[in-house]
Motif scaffolding. Structure first.
Motif, PDB file in Angstrom:
ATOM      1  N   THR A  59      -4.827  -2.909 -17.372  1.00  0.00           N
ATOM      2  CA  THR A  59      -3.888  -1.992 -17.509  1.00  0.00           C
ATOM      3  C   THR A  59      -2.925  -2.432 -18.823  1.00  0.00           C
ATOM      4  N   ARG A  60      -3.405  -3.777 -19.123  1.00  0.00           N
ATOM      5  CA  ARG A  60      -2.785  -4.448 -20.001  1.00  0.00           C
ATOM      6  C   ARG A  60      -1.287  -4.353 -20.081  1.00  0.00           C
ATOM      7  N   ALA A  61      -0.708  -4.548 -18.803  1.00  0.00           N
ATOM      8  CA  ALA A  61       0.695  -4.596 -18.556  1.00  0.00           C
ATOM      9  C   ALA A  61       1.398  -5.677 -19.140  1.00  0.00           C
ATOM     10  N   ARG A  62       2.605  -5.662 -19.747  1.00  0.00           N
ATOM     11  CA  ARG A  62       3.269  -6.873 -20.390  1.00  0.00           C
ATOM     12  C   ARG A  62       4.367  -7.186 -19.538  1.00  0.00           C
ATOM     13  N   TRP A  63       4.942  -6.343 -18.593  1.00  0.00           N
ATOM     14  CA  TRP A  63       6.080  -6.783 -17.778  1.00  0.00           C
ATOM     15  C   TRP A  63       5.911  -7.880 -16.845  1.00  0.00           C
ATOM     16  N   SER A  64       4.740  -8.018 -16.534  1.00  0.00           N
ATOM     17  CA  SER A  64       4.414  -9.085 -15.330  1.00  0.00           C
ATOM     18  C   SER A  64       3.742 -10.340 -15.824  1.00  0.00           C
ATOM     19  N   THR A  65       3.916 -10.494 -17.148  1.00  0.00           N
ATOM     20  CA  THR A  65       3.111 -11.674 -17.871  1.00  0.00           C
ATOM     21  C   THR A  65       3.906 -12.966 -17.312  1.00  0.00           C
ATOM     22  N   THR A  66       5.102 -12.999 -17.360  1.00  0.00           N
ATOM     23  CA  THR A  66       5.670 -14.298 -16.856  1.00  0.00           C
ATOM     24  C   THR A  66       5.703 -14.487 -15.564  1.00  0.00           C
ATOM     25  N   ILE A  67       5.248 -13.681 -14.689  1.00  0.00           N
ATOM     26  CA  ILE A  67       5.088 -13.765 -13.271  1.00  0.00           C
ATOM     27  C   ILE A  67       3.599 -14.077 -12.846  1.00  0.00           C
ATOM     28  N   ARG A  68       2.631 -13.817 -13.905  1.00  0.00           N
ATOM     29  CA  ARG A  68       1.355 -13.713 -13.492  1.00  0.00           C
ATOM     30  C   ARG A  68       0.907 -15.134 -12.802  1.00  0.00           C
ATOM     31  N   ARG A  69       1.542 -16.170 -13.336  1.00  0.00           N
ATOM     32  CA  ARG A  69       0.754 -17.587 -13.124  1.00  0.00           C
ATOM     33  C   ARG A  69       0.735 -17.811 -11.472  1.00  0.00           C
ATOM     34  N   ILE A  70       1.824 -17.153 -10.794  1.00  0.00           N
ATOM     35  CA  ILE A  70       1.797 -17.313  -9.260  1.00  0.00           C
ATOM     36  C   ILE A  70       0.848 -16.765  -8.582  1.00  0.00           C
ATOM     37  N   PRO A  71       0.587 -15.232  -8.986  1.00  0.00           N
ATOM     38  CA  PRO A  71      -0.899 -14.694  -8.135  1.00  0.00           C
ATOM     39  C   PRO A  71      -2.005 -15.425  -8.677  1.00  0.00           C
ATOM     40  N   GLU A  72      -2.068 -16.037 -10.030  1.00  0.00           N
ATOM     41  CA  GLU A  72      -3.334 -16.679 -10.447  1.00  0.00           C
ATOM     42  C   GLU A  72      -3.501 -17.801  -9.703  1.00  0.00           C
ATOM     43  N   ALA A  73      -2.395 -18.615  -9.160  1.00  0.00           N
ATOM     44  CA  ALA A  73      -2.650 -19.739  -8.364  1.00  0.00           C
ATOM     45  C   ALA A  73      -2.946 -19.395  -6.897  1.00  0.00           C
ATOM     46  N   LEU A  74      -2.787 -18.278  -6.481  1.00  0.00           N
ATOM     47  CA  LEU A  74      -3.039 -17.765  -5.073  1.00  0.00           C
ATOM     48  C   LEU A  74      -4.069 -17.439  -5.011  1.00  0.00           C
ATOM     49  N   MET A  75      -4.766 -16.746  -6.070  1.00  0.00           N
ATOM     50  CA  MET A  75      -6.355 -16.349  -5.866  1.00  0.00           C
ATOM     51  C   MET A  75      -7.363 -17.347  -6.109  1.00  0.00           C
ATOM     52  N   ALA A  76      -6.780 -18.588  -6.508  1.00  0.00           N
ATOM     53  CA  ALA A  76      -7.808 -19.708  -6.948  1.00  0.00           C
ATOM     54  C   ALA A  76      -7.980 -20.406  -5.506  1.00  0.00           C
ATOM     55  N   SER A  77      -7.543 -19.995  -4.308  1.00  0.00           N
ATOM     56  CA  SER A  77      -7.805 -20.576  -3.024  1.00  0.00           C
ATOM     57  C   SER A  77      -9.041 -20.132  -2.437  1.00  0.00           C
ATOM     58  N   PHE A  78      -9.712 -19.415  -2.999  1.00  0.00           N
ATOM     59  CA  PHE A  78     -11.145 -19.052  -2.181  1.00  0.00           C
ATOM     60  C   PHE A  78     -12.112 -20.089  -1.968  1.00  0.00           C
ATOM     61  N   CYS A 220       4.524  -9.759  -1.086  1.00  0.00           N
ATOM     62  CA  CYS A 220       5.480 -10.400  -0.637  1.00  0.00           C
ATOM     63  C   CYS A 220       5.788 -11.917  -1.046  1.00  0.00           C
ATOM     64  N   LEU A 221       4.316 -12.590  -0.915  1.00  0.00           N
ATOM     65  CA  LEU A 221       4.243 -13.942  -1.170  1.00  0.00           C
ATOM     66  C   LEU A 221       4.675 -14.264  -2.469  1.00  0.00           C
ATOM     67  N   ILE A 222       4.114 -13.472  -3.615  1.00  0.00           N
ATOM     68  CA  ILE A 222       4.429 -13.666  -4.910  1.00  0.00           C
ATOM     69  C   ILE A 222       6.035 -13.427  -5.034  1.00  0.00           C
ATOM     70  N   THR A 223       6.711 -12.497  -4.422  1.00  0.00           N
ATOM     71  CA  THR A 223       8.009 -12.482  -4.852  1.00  0.00           C
ATOM     72  C   THR A 223       8.668 -13.665  -4.101  1.00  0.00           C
ATOM     73  N   PHE A 224       8.279 -14.132  -3.094  1.00  0.00           N
ATOM     74  CA  PHE A 224       9.077 -15.057  -2.254  1.00  0.00           C
ATOM     75  C   PHE A 224       8.902 -16.383  -3.079  1.00  0.00           C
ATOM     76  N   LEU A 225       7.541 -16.561  -3.720  1.00  0.00           N
ATOM     77  CA  LEU A 225       7.477 -18.013  -4.427  1.00  0.00           C
ATOM     78  C   LEU A 225       8.182 -17.702  -5.726  1.00  0.00           C
ATOM     79  N   ALA A 226       8.240 -16.537  -6.287  1.00  0.00           N
ATOM     80  CA  ALA A 226       8.927 -16.481  -7.538  1.00  0.00           C
ATOM     81  C   ALA A 226      10.230 -16.906  -7.490  1.00  0.00           C
ATOM     82  N   LEU A 227      10.955 -16.204  -6.463  1.00  0.00           N
ATOM     83  CA  LEU A 227      12.241 -16.478  -5.996  1.00  0.00           C
ATOM     84  C   LEU A 227      12.732 -18.055  -5.623  1.00  0.00           C
TER      85      LEU A 227
END
Length: 452
Positions: A59-78, A220-227
């Protein structure tokens, strides 16, 4: 910083204690089910994080760019989760009823329903031997999920040192490919690992049900880790109250979405009222499981819905962090409610499923009798060519062959152990690179983001 060692070490310690408690307490099967639930919980969160990242790129979302590294780290756990799933593969004989060879052989334990599904598990081998097709899907799921997540992560961190529009476009292409591919793979993973615990039952909505819980858990986990990172000062300016409010909106929306999927699945079975389909829900109405199911409606929908509805709650950090942890626990409880009634008491062995098989003589008619306002008389049962089975007898049989609902110590130890393990692995990966994709072309737009 090595503070990731604390949750990682604590998670490993809790899992070790759970294994010891299960072995010494004669709770091997219970410990395996607890392990499966906790492992499936973490896999679902990594799945949700992967979809979150892919959707932002597509979707080329811009708002989430600064927070995106957290879910990127989460998805790397496969890859880690693929290794963590090996005990599930090794313990399949205690977890999955369909893995028992006697169900496919002529005799008192022969199960025509499970035998009809043998190819889905064992092809191209003989039924009751090595479940090649089932294991192959496991390998395929984690192989492709690891590939997609690693490509997305590597292009993202490469942008930190070698900024290029090609990196951004590559993430877009991999996301466009990954969304439909992961949608199919996640459905089969949910069927194989959770739905097949009850091999007589089936639901075409099971994949989206498992995804809905995992997506909500990931938010929920992305939000918690961001906080957590914001409070520690690491992302104090990069993640603003506006970003946190948007994550709160996501949490609110997918509380409703999970409830919609759960209700839709139940409604379809209730409306059709077919005995062979309703048995799954019937089992989860006894021995305390019904109480847990009803509680989930209140603690995983009504309460979060009311709390997250106001704008204030999504901008008040302590309350939103509390709700994030709360909903993560509820997601684990949902998977617990799904899996735990599938335990076959050791004193019954293979007989338990044989007694409760929807195809067993008299069970279908007795269940149909239970679900109508005018139960069939024994004479009507006999005329229908069925053995007369009183509904009270069926109720008693269900109660006797169910392990009563209780949150055992090994359940909690495994759940906490895997949760801390996932958080520790995520923080470890986060410390290896920048916490934000600061060279992303949308990064400055994300810094300036404000809710209307």
């Amino acid at each position: 910083s090595r503070w990731w060692l604390a949750p990682l070490g604590l998670g490993l310690a809790l899992l070790a204690v759970a294994a010891i408690a299960g072995a010494l307490g004669g709770l091997g099967t219970r410990a395996l089910f607890a392990y499966l639930i906790a492992w499936a919980f973490c896999v679902s969160i990594s799945i949700g994080a992967t979809f979150f990242v892919m959707i932002q790129h597509v979707t080329r979302a811009r708002w989430s760019t600064t927070i995106r590294r957290i879910p990127e780290a989460l998805m790397a756990s496969f890859p880690l989760l693929a290794l963590a799933g090996i005990p599930v593969l090794l313990g399949m004989h205690d977890l999955y009823h369909w893995s028992h060879a006697e169900l496919y052989e002529a005799g008192s334990y022969y199960d025509s329903i499970v035998a009809g599904k043998a190819g889905y598990f064992f092809a191209p081998f003989e039924a009751g031997t090595f479940p090649f097709f089932w294991v192959a899907r496991y390998v395929l799921f984690f192989g492709i999920a690891s590939l997609i997540s690693s490509k997305l992560y590597s292009h993202s961190v490469r942008n930190d040192t070698e900024p290029s529009n090609e990196n951004t476009f590559s993430m877009y292409r991999w996301s466009a490919f990954g969304i439909p591919m992961m949608a199919v793979l996640v459905s089969f993973f949910a069927y194989d690992m959770m739905m097949s615990l009850e091999p007589h039952w089936f639901s075409t909505m099971w994949g989206i049900y498992y995804f809905a819980g995992g997506w909500l858990g990931a938010l929920c986990l992305i939000t918690f880790l961001a906080l957590l990172l914001k409070k520690s000062g690491m992302l104090e300016h990069e993640i603003s109250r506006e970003h946190i409010q948007d994550m709160g909106k996501f949490m609110f929306a997918f509380v409703v979405f999970w409830t919609y999927i759960a209700f839709s699945q139940y409604m379809l079975y209730w409306y059709a009222n077919l005995p062979e389909e309703t048995l799954w829900f019937h089992k989860r109405a006894f021995e305390g499981y019904g109480t847990v199911g009803k509680a989930l409606l209140w603690v995983n929908f009504v309460l979060p819905f009311l709390i997250l509805l106001p704008r204030f709650s999504k901008r008040f950090y302590p309350l939103l962090a509390t709700m994030a942890v709360w909903l993560l626990v509820m997601h684990w409880m949902d998977l617990w409610w799904v899996a735990m009634p599938s335990i076959i008491p050791s004193e019954y062995g293979a007989e338990a499923h044989a007694m409760l098989a929807p195809a067993a003589e008299g069970i279908q008619t007795a269940l149909a009798s239970l679900q109508t306002t005018a139960p069939l008389a024994p004479e009507a049962l006999a005329q229908a060519g069925q053995t007369a089975l009183d509904p009270d007898v069926l109720d008693a049989t269900l109660r006797e062959t169910l392990v009563p609902a209780s949150f055992h110590m090994v359940d909690i130890l495994c759940g906490l152990g895997f949760a801390f393990l996932l958080v520790g692995a995520t923080l470890f990966r986060a410390t290896r690179h920048a916490l934000t994709p600061y060279n992303d072309p949308y990064f400055n737009d994300s810094l300036r983001f404000e809710n209307v």
